[in-house]
Design a protein around this motif. Sequence first.
Motif, short mmCIF file in Angstrom:
data_model
loop_
_atom_site.label_atom_id
_atom_site.label_comp_id
_atom_site.label_asym_id
_atom_site.label_seq_id
_atom_site.Cartn_x
_atom_site.Cartn_y
_atom_site.Cartn_z
N GLY A 1 0.85 -1.15 0.11
CA GLY A 1 0.11 0.11 0.07
C GLY A 1 0.79 1.28 0.01
N LYS A 2 0.46 2.36 -0.67
CA LYS A 2 1.12 3.58 -0.72
C LYS A 2 1.52 4.06 0.64
CE LYS A 2 0.79 8.35 -3.00
NZ LYS A 2 2.00 8.09 -3.68
N GLU A 3 0.35 3.98 1.33
CA GLU A 3 0.84 4.62 2.80
C GLU A 3 1.86 4.11 3.59
OE1 GLU A 3 -2.09 3.62 1.50
OE2 GLU A 3 -3.24 5.56 1.12
N HIS A 4 2.22 2.82 3.14
CA HIS A 4 2.84 2.01 4.15
C HIS A 4 4.33 1.57 3.49
CE1 HIS A 4 -0.52 1.79 6.40
NE2 HIS A 4 -1.30 1.18 5.59
N LEU A 5 4.66 2.27 2.29
CA LEU A 5 6.10 2.13 1.81
C LEU A 5 7.09 2.39 2.56
CD1 LEU A 5 5.07 2.96 -1.92
CD2 LEU A 5 5.36 0.93 -0.96
N ALA A 6 7.00 3.43 3.41
CA ALA A 6 7.99 4.12 3.95
C ALA A 6 8.26 3.13 5.19
CB ALA A 6 7.88 5.64 4.43
N GLU A 7 7.15 2.56 5.99
CA GLU A 7 6.98 1.76 6.93
C GLU A 7 7.82 0.40 6.77
OE1 GLU A 7 3.86 -0.35 9.86
OE2 GLU A 7 2.98 1.16 8.58
N PHE A 8 7.40 -0.20 5.58
CA PHE A 8 8.12 -1.40 5.11
C PHE A 8 9.60 -1.23 4.86
CE2 PHE A 8 9.91 -3.61 1.59
CZ PHE A 8 9.69 -5.11 1.95
N ILE A 9 10.20 -0.04 4.34
CA ILE A 9 11.52 -0.01 4.40
C ILE A 9 12.19 0.28 5.84
CG2 ILE A 9 13.29 1.44 3.12
CD1 ILE A 9 11.84 -0.07 1.12
N ASP A 10 11.42 0.83 6.69
CA ASP A 10 11.88 0.69 8.12
C ASP A 10 12.16 -0.53 8.74
OD1 ASP A 10 12.08 3.56 7.75
OD2 ASP A 10 10.04 3.92 9.16
N HIS A 11 10.91 -1.23 8.34
CA HIS A 11 11.26 -2.76 8.95
C HIS A 11 12.25 -3.48 8.18
CE1 HIS A 11 7.89 -2.25 11.61
NE2 HIS A 11 7.16 -2.13 10.64
#
Length: 410
Positions: free
Chosen positions: A255-265
């Motif tokens: 999801g677009k809103e969670h791309l940065a969160e995925f990269i953080d993880h």
Amino acid sequence: MKAKRIMTERAFQNLFGNVQGGSFTIRHKDGKEEIYGDGKPLFTIVLKSENVLDLVSGDMLMTFGKAYMEGRVDVKGDLADLISLAIQNGLMSAVHRKTETRLVTPILGRFRSQKREKKNIAHHYDIGNDFFGLWLDDSLTYSCGYFQNVSDTIEQAQLQKIEHSLRKLRLKPNESVLDIGCGWGSVVIRAAEQFGARATGITLSQEQIAGASDAIVSRRLQDKADVRLMDYAALAKEGQKFDKVVSIGMIEHVGKEHLAEFIDHLENLLKPGGLALLHFITAVNEGPINGWIEKNIFPGGYIPTLSEIVARITDRDFRVWDVENLAPHYRMTLDHWSERFENAVPSVLERFDEKFVRMWRLYLRVSSAAFKEGEVEVHQILVSRGKPVNLPLTRDDLYRSESNVEHKSR
């Protein structure tokens, strides 16, 4: 009835009268035919109903897809030719929503819900391992293949893709490797069996876990490979870190809103100096996913642009070392899948109805057309967390190794 027919013909003339780059036939319910475009017709649209005015309004992939699934419209010829011609003439996008706007979902989408994500994954991947086994290769690898020759079989292409991906990681014996979105375990198994790595895969699909676990046991790899029904965020919270990470065909579900969160993880899951390979479909232009695809195929999905991913990667402690575009390979993969799916239709109909068959047929041909027309691509990005450990100066080792890959499916 006559008035409706006149309105339909006028609507078609207004919409299709200036079509260029190809030609097609529309056959009405009474047998009357009209030809639009230039040259020899590539395909025929067969109208099984007089109620087809909705075909020329709104998002045309949504309206056409609905009518095709319901049997109100049929196509004689390749559906991919229809989609390609529509894309070329600006009548349809195989990727993005053309006219719809939504207010609720973007607000909801800001907050991650594992329950919702599992439901979205189940919608597509938990149809049943028997279904996917009818038309995928024996390893149930459900992502872009890698064709060293146009004559390669899909089995060869999938094995070569896995090999190509793991060699980019310079995977060594006893290194730990995580596969995020492991599917039915083909990468995990290859990493453990041929590279001697300690491989872990995670997925949110119950069916994939069952299939991957059976495959690991059948190969007696329990001491080197395991798969877990788990979200990447939950695994990151456990604090475990891996020498290498691979993710093939999973980012499209984030999801677009969670791309940065995925990269953080991803950063938290990878050891300093470790390598990660991200393999994902990319859109050429940014925008929301097409409504028909989201409703029927990939609810909650989003196809990012390459720049969206690179921007988020470089915001963290990652260095980009390699970017490869495999778009031609995915079109070839989809064409193989389509052929195999059509051969399996009688078996599919033993479990599902005609509407289901039409939905999957359209999905595969829409996807092939999207790659043909350049609306989407597929990229592999190799990154390191900070300064990489022992990364070779050139790519020569990749291709020397690949020349020795045996052309056989697992």
